[in-house]
Design a protein around this motif. Structure first.
Motif, short mmCIF file in Angstrom:
data_model
loop_
_atom_site.label_atom_id
_atom_site.label_comp_id
_atom_site.label_asym_id
_atom_site.label_seq_id
_atom_site.Cartn_x
_atom_site.Cartn_y
_atom_site.Cartn_z
N ILE A 87 -2.78 -6.25 0.85
CA ILE A 87 -2.14 -7.56 0.98
C ILE A 87 -2.77 -8.20 2.20
CG2 ILE A 87 0.03 -8.75 1.45
CD1 ILE A 87 1.43 -6.63 -0.24
N ASN A 94 5.50 -5.76 3.47
CA ASN A 94 6.85 -5.22 3.70
C ASN A 94 7.94 -6.01 2.99
OD1 ASN A 94 7.13 -2.82 5.25
ND2 ASN A 94 6.00 -3.89 6.85
N GLY A 96 8.01 -5.76 -0.57
CA GLY A 96 8.08 -5.18 -1.91
C GLY A 96 6.98 -5.66 -2.86
N GLY A 98 3.74 -5.20 -2.59
CA GLY A 98 2.75 -4.13 -2.79
C GLY A 98 3.22 -3.16 -3.87
N ARG A 128 1.29 5.23 6.88
CA ARG A 128 2.27 4.33 6.26
C ARG A 128 1.92 4.14 4.79
NH1 ARG A 128 3.84 -0.99 9.23
NH2 ARG A 128 5.65 -0.74 7.88
N ARG A 131 3.06 7.14 2.70
CA ARG A 131 4.49 7.07 2.34
C ARG A 131 4.72 6.08 1.20
NH1 ARG A 131 5.68 7.00 7.84
NH2 ARG A 131 6.24 4.80 7.84
N ARG A 135 6.28 7.16 -2.41
CA ARG A 135 7.48 6.54 -2.99
C ARG A 135 7.24 6.06 -4.41
NH1 ARG A 135 8.89 4.53 2.23
NH2 ARG A 135 7.53 2.75 1.88
C1 LIG Z 1 -0.05 -0.83 1.88
C2 LIG Z 1 0.46 -2.14 1.29
C3 LIG Z 1 -0.35 -2.52 0.04
C4 LIG Z 1 1.92 -1.97 0.90
O1 LIG Z 1 2.41 -3.17 0.37
P1 LIG Z 1 3.78 -3.81 0.96
O2 LIG Z 1 4.16 -4.97 0.10
O3 LIG Z 1 3.60 -4.05 2.41
O4 LIG Z 1 4.76 -2.59 0.73
P2 LIG Z 1 6.27 -2.60 0.23
O5 LIG Z 1 7.00 -3.75 0.88
O6 LIG Z 1 6.29 -2.49 -1.25
O7 LIG Z 1 6.73 -1.23 0.87
C5 LIG Z 1 6.79 -1.10 2.31
C6 LIG Z 1 5.93 0.06 2.70
O8 LIG Z 1 4.54 -0.28 2.65
C7 LIG Z 1 3.83 0.44 3.65
N1 LIG Z 1 3.25 -0.53 4.60
C8 LIG Z 1 3.82 -1.65 5.07
N2 LIG Z 1 2.99 -2.27 5.92
C9 LIG Z 1 1.87 -1.52 5.97
C10 LIG Z 1 0.64 -1.65 6.68
N3 LIG Z 1 0.39 -2.65 7.49
N4 LIG Z 1 -0.29 -0.70 6.48
C11 LIG Z 1 -0.07 0.33 5.65
N5 LIG Z 1 1.08 0.51 4.96
C12 LIG Z 1 2.04 -0.42 5.14
C13 LIG Z 1 4.84 1.32 4.33
O9 LIG Z 1 4.88 2.57 3.61
C14 LIG Z 1 6.13 0.56 4.12
O10 LIG Z 1 7.23 1.38 4.20
P3 LIG Z 1 7.77 1.84 5.67
O11 LIG Z 1 8.11 0.57 6.38
O12 LIG Z 1 8.93 2.70 5.32
O13 LIG Z 1 6.67 2.56 6.35
C15 LIG Z 1 0.36 -3.32 2.33
O14 LIG Z 1 1.25 -3.09 3.40
C16 LIG Z 1 -1.04 -3.51 2.87
O15 LIG Z 1 -1.84 -4.14 2.24
N6 LIG Z 1 -1.32 -2.95 4.08
C17 LIG Z 1 -2.56 -3.16 4.76
C18 LIG Z 1 -3.76 -2.58 3.98
C19 LIG Z 1 -3.52 -1.16 3.49
O16 LIG Z 1 -3.10 -0.29 4.23
N7 LIG Z 1 -3.84 -0.93 2.20
C20 LIG Z 1 -3.76 0.38 1.59
C21 LIG Z 1 -5.09 1.03 1.64
S1 LIG Z 1 -5.05 2.67 0.98
#
Ligand SMILES: CC(C)(COP(=O)(O)OP(=O)(O)OC[C@H]1O[C@@H](n2cnc3c(N)ncnc32)[C@H](O)[C@@H]1OP(=O)(O)O)[C@@H](O)C(=O)NCCC(=O)NCCS
Length: 165
Positions: A87, A94, A96, A98, A128, A131, A135
């Motif tokens: 994202i 954060n 939902g 993702g 993060r 996790r 989930r």
């Molecule tokens: C990982 C990611 C796709 C999750 O999407 P999201 O919409 O933020 O996630 P959701 O709201 O569905 O769920 C929240 C969870 O996402 C993860 N998350 C949230 N922000 C994050 C971040 N900056 N980096 C990595 N994981 C993250 C955590 O597991 C969080 O739960 P926690 O607060 O209990 O740790 C998104 O945060 C992101 O793009 N992060 C940066 C890039 C990344 O890490 N991509 C994955 C590469 S393998």
């Protein structure tokens, strides 16, 4: 949240998202050659843009690692898909979205009857994200180095399939 195919006009936000520290810190290969690749549509790859109320917020790639041309995953048997996700808009994390993106990508992957396993390979340091995938039902398989980057391979099997050997 809806997913739609990426098009050349997505270049601007894809490049901007590449500069986001959280996205940069999560990627194994940071040069995706957007300007040329956005004009291609190989059969082994889907590039999708996530939109919320018409605003692009993130990107998801689904590949067939058996046919992906750089052989990033090595020599693979049929029946796999591998997903990359980010994202790019910090204020859209954060919330939902993702999880919704992954659920839709998983559904698209298993819509092909021959696909039995979806793979992901977050960096070992991105706890993060680990996790987040756990989930969603992914299970840790192995630590693996991809071209010098320390990653954790996770898999999600098609529901109802017995565990592989
Ligand atoms: C990982 C990611 C796709 C999750 O999407 P999201 O919409 O933020 O996630 P959701 O709201 O569905 O769920 C929240 C969870 O996402 C993860 N998350 C949230 N922000 C994050 C971040 N900056 N980096 C990595 N994981 C993250 C955590 O597991 C969080 O739960 P926690 O607060 O209990 O740790 C998104 O945060 C992101 O793009 N992060 C940066 C890039 C990344 O890490 N991509 C994955 C590469 S393998």
């Amino acid at each position: 949240m809806t997913l739609r195919p990426a098009v050349p006009a997505d270049l601007t936000h894809l490049r901007r998202w590449d500069r986001d520290p959280d996205v940069r810190g999560s990627l194994v290969d940071s040069d995706w050659h957007w300007d040329t690749e956005l004009h291609k549509n190989p059969a082994w790859r889907e590039w999708l843009i996530a939109e919320v109320d018409g605003r692009p917020i993130g990107f998801i790639q689904i590949i067939d690692p058996e046919h992906e041309e750089t052989k990033y995953w090595g020599c693979m048997k049929p029946g796999h898909r591998a997903i990359d996700i980010w994202i790019g808009e910090p204020d859209a994390r954060n919330r939902g979205y993702g999880a919704q993106m992954m659920e839709q990508a998983i559904e698209r992957s298993f819509a092909e009857p021959s696909v039995h396993t979806v793979l992901i390979d977050p960096l070992e340091s991105n706890t993060r994200a680990h996790r987040f995938y756990e989930r969603l039902g992914f299970e840790f398989v192995v630590r693996r180095d991809f071209h010098g980057d320390h990653c954790c391979v996770y898999r999600l099997r098609r529901p109802g399939l017995p565990a592989p050997n």
